[in-house]
Scaffold this motif. Sequence first.
Motif, short mmCIF file in Angstrom:
data_model
loop_
_atom_site.label_atom_id
_atom_site.label_comp_id
_atom_site.label_asym_id
_atom_site.label_seq_id
_atom_site.Cartn_x
_atom_site.Cartn_y
_atom_site.Cartn_z
N VAL A 1 1.13 -1.28 -0.52
CA VAL A 1 -0.42 -0.19 0.17
C VAL A 1 0.74 1.11 -0.15
O VAL A 1 0.91 2.25 -0.86
CB VAL A 1 -1.15 0.31 1.53
CG1 VAL A 1 -1.66 1.35 1.32
CG2 VAL A 1 -2.06 -1.02 0.79
N HIS A 2 1.67 0.99 0.90
CA HIS A 2 2.70 2.06 0.70
C HIS A 2 3.79 2.86 -0.82
O HIS A 2 4.09 3.76 -0.68
CB HIS A 2 3.69 2.49 1.80
CG HIS A 2 4.73 3.19 1.90
ND1 HIS A 2 4.74 5.08 2.79
CD2 HIS A 2 6.64 2.96 1.60
CE1 HIS A 2 5.74 5.20 2.49
NE2 HIS A 2 6.59 4.89 1.81
N TYR A 3 4.06 1.10 -1.57
CA TYR A 3 4.71 1.86 -2.49
C TYR A 3 3.87 2.00 -3.49
O TYR A 3 3.45 3.13 -4.25
CB TYR A 3 5.14 0.42 -2.61
CG TYR A 3 5.95 0.39 -4.08
CD1 TYR A 3 7.30 0.42 -4.39
CD2 TYR A 3 4.93 -0.08 -5.32
CE1 TYR A 3 8.00 0.67 -5.46
CE2 TYR A 3 6.36 -0.11 -6.68
CZ TYR A 3 7.87 0.27 -6.53
OH TYR A 3 7.40 0.70 -7.59
N LYS B 1 0.70 6.79 -6.87
CA LYS B 1 -0.49 7.09 -7.23
C LYS B 1 -1.66 5.64 -7.22
O LYS B 1 -2.26 6.04 -8.88
CB LYS B 1 -0.88 8.03 -8.32
CG LYS B 1 -0.14 10.03 -7.01
CD LYS B 1 0.09 10.71 -8.43
CE LYS B 1 0.67 11.61 -7.47
NZ LYS B 1 1.03 13.34 -7.86
N ARG B 2 -1.04 5.23 -6.90
CA ARG B 2 -2.18 4.26 -7.44
C ARG B 2 -3.02 3.33 -6.49
O ARG B 2 -2.30 3.64 -4.76
CB ARG B 2 -1.08 2.77 -7.91
CG ARG B 2 -1.42 2.92 -9.28
CD ARG B 2 0.27 1.52 -9.75
NE ARG B 2 0.79 2.19 -11.60
CZ ARG B 2 1.58 1.04 -11.42
NH1 ARG B 2 1.79 0.00 -11.08
NH2 ARG B 2 3.06 1.40 -12.48
#
Length: 106
Positions: free
Chosen positions: A32-34, A39-40
Amino acid sequence: MHKCKHTGRYLRKLSVDRLNNDELAKVTAIAVHYDKGRKRTFYGWVTVTQEVATQDGRDLEPSPQPGNPYHADIVLPASVSLDKKVCQKHAAALAADARWKDRAPL
């Protein structure tokens, strides 16, 4: 397998994450962080078992990355040609046994 953007040659490695149900929340947080930085929205993984990943001479090599200790590579055997049809054969074999795994709730 994907093409190198610099040489146009197919690569022997397919980037993956090693999933463990006991640590799924940690792996989800990393993903989630990556993806937030890109912006995905991260929804989950397409998965294959270690047994499937290592069939047909493929190897599974842990390759931790900065911020992601769960990263690994599925590596084609060194004896395999890297032409498109051979790479597609390996990709199709992996896809045939792939399953969807939802991310853990955060």
